[in-house]
Design a protein around this motif. Structure first.
Motif, PDB file in Angstrom:
ATOM      1  N   GLY A  83      21.884  42.333  25.809  1.00  0.00           N
ATOM      2  CA  GLY A  83      21.153  43.215  24.915  1.00  0.00           C
ATOM      3  C   GLY A  83      20.024  43.969  25.571  1.00  0.00           C
ATOM      4  O   GLY A  83      19.217  44.616  24.885  1.00  0.00           O
ATOM      5  N   ARG A  84      19.957  43.920  26.889  1.00  0.00           N
ATOM      6  CA  ARG A  84      18.894  44.622  27.609  1.00  0.00           C
ATOM      7  C   ARG A  84      19.257  46.083  27.875  1.00  0.00           C
ATOM      8  O   ARG A  84      18.393  46.887  28.206  1.00  0.00           O
ATOM      9  N   LEU A  85      20.535  46.408  27.769  1.00  0.00           N
ATOM     10  CA  LEU A  85      21.023  47.778  27.919  1.00  0.00           C
ATOM     11  C   LEU A  85      21.976  48.095  26.778  1.00  0.00           C
ATOM     12  O   LEU A  85      22.641  47.205  26.252  1.00  0.00           O
ATOM     13  N   ARG A  86      22.057  49.377  26.466  1.00  0.00           N
ATOM     14  CA  ARG A  86      23.000  49.863  25.467  1.00  0.00           C
ATOM     15  C   ARG A  86      23.832  50.990  26.075  1.00  0.00           C
ATOM     16  O   ARG A  86      23.398  51.635  27.044  1.00  0.00           O
ATOM     17  N   PRO A  87      25.019  51.239  25.541  1.00  0.00           N
ATOM     18  CA  PRO A  87      25.853  52.322  26.070  1.00  0.00           C
ATOM     19  C   PRO A  87      25.073  53.633  26.154  1.00  0.00           C
ATOM     20  O   PRO A  87      24.284  53.964  25.275  1.00  0.00           O
ATOM     21  N   ARG A  88      25.304  54.338  27.244  1.00  0.00           N
ATOM     22  CA  ARG A  88      24.740  55.657  27.541  1.00  0.00           C
ATOM     23  C   ARG A  88      23.260  55.620  27.924  1.00  0.00           C
ATOM     24  O   ARG A  88      22.642  56.663  28.107  1.00  0.00           O
ATOM     25  N   ASP A  89      22.666  54.431  28.053  1.00  0.00           N
ATOM     26  CA  ASP A  89      21.319  54.362  28.608  1.00  0.00           C
ATOM     27  C   ASP A  89      21.318  54.982  30.008  1.00  0.00           C
ATOM     28  O   ASP A  89      22.337  54.963  30.713  1.00  0.00           O
ATOM     29  N   GLU A  90      20.178  55.498  30.410  1.00  0.00           N
ATOM     30  CA  GLU A  90      20.090  56.209  31.687  1.00  0.00           C
ATOM     31  C   GLU A  90      19.694  55.278  32.831  1.00  0.00           C
ATOM     32  O   GLU A  90      18.851  54.387  32.668  1.00  0.00           O
ATOM     33  N   VAL A  91      20.325  55.517  33.976  1.00  0.00           N
ATOM     34  CA  VAL A  91      20.061  54.756  35.196  1.00  0.00           C
ATOM     35  C   VAL A  91      19.693  55.747  36.298  1.00  0.00           C
ATOM     36  O   VAL A  91      20.483  56.637  36.635  1.00  0.00           O
ATOM     37  N   ILE A  92      18.506  55.619  36.857  1.00  0.00           N
ATOM     38  CA  ILE A  92      18.054  56.515  37.921  1.00  0.00           C
ATOM     39  C   ILE A  92      18.660  56.065  39.246  1.00  0.00           C
ATOM     40  O   ILE A  92      18.535  54.903  39.646  1.00  0.00           O
ATOM     41  N   VAL A  93      19.320  57.011  39.930  1.00  0.00           N
ATOM     42  CA  VAL A  93      20.056  56.712  41.159  1.00  0.00           C
ATOM     43  C   VAL A  93      19.725  57.787  42.207  1.00  0.00           C
ATOM     44  O   VAL A  93      19.649  58.970  41.871  1.00  0.00           O
ATOM     45  N   PRO A  94      19.530  57.405  43.480  1.00  0.00           N
ATOM     46  CA  PRO A  94      19.343  58.426  44.509  1.00  0.00           C
ATOM     47  C   PRO A  94      20.610  59.259  44.677  1.00  0.00           C
ATOM     48  O   PRO A  94      21.716  58.710  44.746  1.00  0.00           O
ATOM     49  N   ALA A  95      20.452  60.579  44.733  1.00  0.00           N
ATOM     50  CA  ALA A  95      21.603  61.483  44.710  1.00  0.00           C
ATOM     51  C   ALA A  95      22.448  61.410  45.969  1.00  0.00           C
ATOM     52  O   ALA A  95      23.618  61.809  45.958  1.00  0.00           O
ATOM     53  N   ASN A  96      21.888  60.898  47.066  1.00  0.00           N
ATOM     54  CA  ASN A  96      22.611  60.896  48.337  1.00  0.00           C
ATOM     55  C   ASN A  96      23.281  59.556  48.646  1.00  0.00           C
ATOM     56  O   ASN A  96      23.698  59.309  49.778  1.00  0.00           O
ATOM     57  N   THR A  97      23.409  58.703  47.643  1.00  0.00           N
ATOM     58  CA  THR A  97      24.052  57.413  47.863  1.00  0.00           C
ATOM     59  C   THR A  97      25.567  57.578  48.007  1.00  0.00           C
ATOM     60  O   THR A  97      26.122  58.645  47.735  1.00  0.00           O
ATOM     61  N   TYR A  98      26.223  56.496  48.405  1.00  0.00           N
ATOM     62  CA  TYR A  98      27.681  56.470  48.390  1.00  0.00           C
ATOM     63  C   TYR A  98      28.148  56.461  46.939  1.00  0.00           C
ATOM     64  O   TYR A  98      27.484  55.912  46.053  1.00  0.00           O
ATOM     65  N   ILE A  99      29.293  57.044  46.684  1.00  0.00           N
ATOM     66  CA  ILE A  99      29.769  57.242  45.316  1.00  0.00           C
ATOM     67  C   ILE A  99      29.936  55.931  44.547  1.00  0.00           C
ATOM     68  O   ILE A  99      29.846  55.908  43.311  1.00  0.00           O
ATOM     69  N   ALA A 100      30.141  54.816  45.238  1.00  0.00           N
ATOM     70  CA  ALA A 100      30.344  53.535  44.556  1.00  0.00           C
ATOM     71  C   ALA A 100      29.168  53.188  43.654  1.00  0.00           C
ATOM     72  O   ALA A 100      29.355  52.619  42.569  1.00  0.00           O
ATOM     73  N   THR A 101      27.947  53.519  44.068  1.00  0.00           N
ATOM     74  CA  THR A 101      26.778  53.232  43.250  1.00  0.00           C
ATOM     75  C   THR A 101      26.898  53.910  41.891  1.00  0.00           C
ATOM     76  O   THR A 101      26.643  53.323  40.836  1.00  0.00           O
ATOM     77  N   VAL A 125      27.771  52.615  37.658  1.00  0.00           N
ATOM     78  CA  VAL A 125      26.989  52.996  36.474  1.00  0.00           C
ATOM     79  C   VAL A 125      27.908  53.578  35.400  1.00  0.00           C
ATOM     80  O   VAL A 125      27.830  53.212  34.215  1.00  0.00           O
ATOM     81  N   ILE A 126      28.793  54.475  35.816  1.00  0.00           N
ATOM     82  CA  ILE A 126      29.715  55.106  34.867  1.00  0.00           C
ATOM     83  C   ILE A 126      30.657  54.071  34.267  1.00  0.00           C
ATOM     84  O   ILE A 126      30.926  54.063  33.061  1.00  0.00           O
ATOM     85  N   ARG A 127      31.165  53.169  35.108  1.00  0.00           N
ATOM     86  CA  ARG A 127      32.089  52.130  34.654  1.00  0.00           C
ATOM     87  C   ARG A 127      31.439  51.232  33.609  1.00  0.00           C
ATOM     88  O   ARG A 127      32.125  50.708  32.711  1.00  0.00           O
ATOM     89  N   ALA A 128      30.119  51.066  33.692  1.00  0.00           N
ATOM     90  CA  ALA A 128      29.402  50.236  32.731  1.00  0.00           C
ATOM     91  C   ALA A 128      29.070  50.993  31.448  1.00  0.00           C
ATOM     92  O   ALA A 128      28.418  50.430  30.552  1.00  0.00           O
ATOM     93  N   GLY A 129      29.516  52.246  31.342  1.00  0.00           N
ATOM     94  CA  GLY A 129      29.253  53.025  30.134  1.00  0.00           C
ATOM     95  C   GLY A 129      27.848  53.557  30.059  1.00  0.00           C
ATOM     96  O   GLY A 129      27.353  53.901  28.976  1.00  0.00           O
ATOM     97  N   LEU A 130      27.173  53.653  31.215  1.00  0.00           N
ATOM     98  CA  LEU A 130      25.799  54.129  31.285  1.00  0.00           C
ATOM     99  C   LEU A 130      25.761  55.535  31.901  1.00  0.00           C
ATOM    100  O   LEU A 130      26.773  56.038  32.388  1.00  0.00           O
TER     101      LEU A 130
END
Length: 374
Positions: free
Chosen positions: A76-94, A98-103
């Motif tokens: 219950g600490r996250l809900r679908p479509r909550d935002e996750v801040i990610v560095p733009a130059n990471t490998y796509i797996a990161t 996030v997308i796979r988790a519905g975020l």
């Protein structure tokens, strides 16, 4: 002509050969290949090494990221479509995790000096929907975790470390994997702590999070044939756990070897068009914040430099040629202007760096870089 491979896994693993074969034999003879003593012992040893209370094995690094996020959703600490801040130059797996988790991944520019998440850029990207900040310890260098955690605490955000490239890196006496609310590791064969196949782990200081991660990776089950949640099959097997236990004992020694090579490169490469990575201040051989998973230079004539080094028998790689927001798989998902990220991806080149490189190979790389005709 001397040949310098980018990475020689055969040579790296040869140093452990006797111990690895002994461990493999013990596992084969045990008759127990999933969720046995080797995994339990590795999880305890890896958690202790990182300075975390708990470690839970997973099938790979992407799964480890997803399991941590999915566990927080279950709690219950996250809900679908909550935002996750990610560095733009990471490998796509990161971002895929996030997308796979519905975020919702929110891409921010990295610090151009370190290529890691910029804490100020992260702070500017926070909205009422932001719930997680996900720093990536890119190339083996720790992100600025003290400042990132300060930002997260001020806004009551969860912190998930992507430590896939940073086994053993340390800032202010705390290792990667012990800073965030959870962290994800990869044990892909080429990593600093590499298995002989895929593998991953989640570390955390929260017992409930660890228990949920474990259940999610075991078909959503704490107890056999009793399924409390929609889980998956994502487990670190006994073979890989046994091999990782052998390598973990010499991980710090391996990191020192990497720092020695990095120090030689930093001292020896002097070509004006080749921009060396920032060493984080001080002598890199003594800088435990960086474990040099990759030695990444930048050059505006990157392709020409790569071709030149190839002709000298030196293999190089590009980490990574195309940023995630420009990948076809994510087309239409991001409407962003990221000049720093685009500039990084268009100029980076990874030089050979692995424990076991000879002094002659190291010097050949340095000489070839300095002789680059421009």
């Amino acid at each position: 002509m001397m040949n310098v491979p980018f990475l020689d896994l055969k040579a790296i693993n040869a140093a452990y050969r006797t111990e690895l074969l002994d461990r493999l034999t013990r596992v084969v003879d045990s008759g127990w290949y999933i969720q046995g003593d080797e995994l339990a012992n590795f999880e305890k040893e890896f958690a202790a090494y990182c300075g975390a209370s708990h470690a839970v094995g997973a099938a790979n690094g992407l799964d480890a990221l997803w399991l941590a996020l999915e566990a927080w959703k279950y709690q219950g600490r996250l809900r679908p479509r909550d935002e996750v801040i990610v560095p733009a130059n990471t490998y796509i797996a990161t971002i895929l995790a996030v997308i796979r988790a519905g975020l919702t991944p929110v891409l921010v520019e990295p610090d151009p000096l370190t290529c890691n998440l910029d804490p100020e850029a992260a702070a500017r990207a926070i909205t009422p929907r932001t719930r997680v900040v996900l720093p990536v310890h890119l190339y083996g260098r720790m992100a600025d975790m003290p400042r990132i955690c300060t930002v997260a605490e001020a806004h009551r955000l969860l912190v998930l470390e992507d430590a896939a490239q940073a086994h053993g890196a340390c800032v202010d006496g705390r290792r990667a994997g012990a800073w965030g609310d959870a962290a994800a590791f990869s044990f892909y064969p080429g990593k600093n702590l590499g298995a002989l196949g895929d593998g991953g782990a989640v570390t955390t200081g929260d017992a409930d999070t660890a228990a949920v991660v474990r259940a999610l990776g075991n078909y959503g089950s704490h107890e056999k044939y009793v399924h409390e949640m929609e889980g998956v099959n994502s487990r670190l097997d006994e073979m890989q756990a046994a091999l990782l236990r052998v390598k973990l004992r010499r991980l710090d020694q391996s990191a020192m070897a990497r720092r020695r090579i990095a120090a030689a490169y930093l001292a020896g490469i002097r070509h004006p068009l080749i921009r060396l990575p920032d060493a984080g201040g001080g002598a890199p051989a003594d800088d435990v914040s960086h474990v040099w998973h990759l030695f990444v230079v930048r050059c505006q004539q990157r392709d020409a430099l790569r071709q030149w080094l190839g002709r000298q028998g030196i293999q190089t790689l590009i980490h990574y040629p195309t940023p995630p927001h420009r990948q076809r798989a994510l087309a239409g998902r991001f409407d962003v202007h990221l000049p720093i990220t685009d500039g990084i991806h268009g100029s980076v080149l990874s030089l050979p760096l692995w424990p076991g490189m000879s002094d002659e190979q190291i010097e050949h790389v340095i000489s070839a870089c300095n002789a680059f005709p421009s």
